[in-house]
Design an enzyme around this catalytic site. Structure first.
Site, mmCIF file in Angstrom:
data_model
loop_
_atom_site.group_PDB
_atom_site.id
_atom_site.type_symbol
_atom_site.label_atom_id
_atom_site.label_comp_id
_atom_site.label_asym_id
_atom_site.label_seq_id
_atom_site.Cartn_x
_atom_site.Cartn_y
_atom_site.Cartn_z
ATOM 1 N N ASP A 65 -21.054 53.357 -8.575
ATOM 2 C CA ASP A 65 -20.435 52.194 -7.938
ATOM 3 C C ASP A 65 -19.457 51.508 -8.885
ATOM 4 O OD1 ASP A 65 -20.663 51.320 -5.331
ATOM 5 O OD2 ASP A 65 -22.699 50.567 -5.587
ATOM 6 N N GLU A 68 -22.400 50.324 6.196
ATOM 7 C CA GLU A 68 -23.633 49.556 5.987
ATOM 8 C C GLU A 68 -23.782 48.445 7.017
ATOM 9 O OE1 GLU A 68 -26.094 47.052 2.558
ATOM 10 O OE2 GLU A 68 -24.238 48.099 2.027
#
Length: 263
Positions: free
Chosen positions: A84, A182
């Site tokens: 990330d 998400e």
């Protein structure tokens, strides 16, 4: 051991096989999830909340990410390692985005993930041109939760659904090899999956995506708080407490260390 590459991910996608991604933040967990046969290991900035005790992902730094990506890489997993890009590491300029992506690759990442849609497409394109695979992330993007009005389901309105689809197409055009969706309304995630030509990896966005991802601490029941879309497969937290309690009892009673545990 045959290393999982983007070619393998795309082959699964084209064959209609579901893609599996799980988080890991250190050497032992990377070893275990890799042994379980996942396709990708995400060293997510979620480590800020589930490992480092930060109140949100916004406190996670590049130093944190480099430390944990390197730990996972030392496990030498077959699974592809995705690192990330933390808050503040890619927003300022294309040059800074590329520089930080390069640092994550040097630490052991084989791809990077960043949050956002059209507004980060130029950064995505620059990183891809530098030879680094990029995974996009749309929907509930925790780094931008303040701008989005907190942690909430995305795609509930026609406008939001349209924006998400436009963002997904912008990311695809910029060169991402996959997109995390998400906490997106399932029907919207389904439409995005049908209309883009790269895999969608979903978390809390329904069953119609190309694959699924969960945080390992949610899977194992180790997180103090789990989102409603996270399924707990084992109450590891309870098992750990019971094991340590038993150890403490045996130490206090003199039962441990018993014969066979000393020489």
């Amino acid at each position: 051991m045959k290393k999982v590459t983007i070619r393998d991910i795309m082959k699964k996608y084209k064959n209609g096989e579901k893609i599996v991604m799980v988080t890991a933040y250190d050497y032992p967990f990377a070893k275990l999830v890799d042994e379980a046969g996942v396709d990708m290991i995400l060293v997510g900035d979620s480590l800020g909340m589930v490992v480092l005790g930060y109140p949100s992902t916004n406190q996670v730094t590049m130093k944190d990410m480099l430390h944990h990506v390197a730990a996972v890489a030392r496990a030498n997993p077959k699974a592809m390692i995705v690192g990330d890009m933390p808050f503040g590491s890619y927003e300022v300029s294309e040059e800074e985005a590329v520089r930080n992506a390069v640092e994550l690759v040097r630490a052991g990442a084989e791809a990077v993930k960043l949050e956002g849609g059209k507004e980060v497409a130029d950064k995505v394109e620059a990183i891809v041109k530098a030879g680094i695979p990029v995974m996009g992330h749309l929907g509930l993007t925790p780094q931008k939760r303040h701008a989005l009005g907190g942690y909430r389901l995305r795609g509930k309105t026609e406008e939001e659904a349209r924006e998400l689809l436009e963002d997904a197409k912008a990311l695809e055009e910029a060169g991402v090899f996959s997109i995390v969706l998400e906490f997106v309304k399932a029907e919207v995630a389904k439409k995005i999956t049908e209309e883009v030509g790269v895999p969608t990896i979903c978390i809390g966005a329904g069953p119609w995506c190309s694959g699924q991802v969960l945080v390992i601490h949610d899977i194992l029941g180790l997180a103090p708080f789990s989102p409603p879309f996270a399924k707990k497969y084992f109450d590891c937290g309870k098992a750990i407490v019971e094991a340590v309690k038993k150890f403490a009892e045996e130490v206090r009673s003199g039962e441990f260390p018993g014969e066979g545990y000393y020489w």
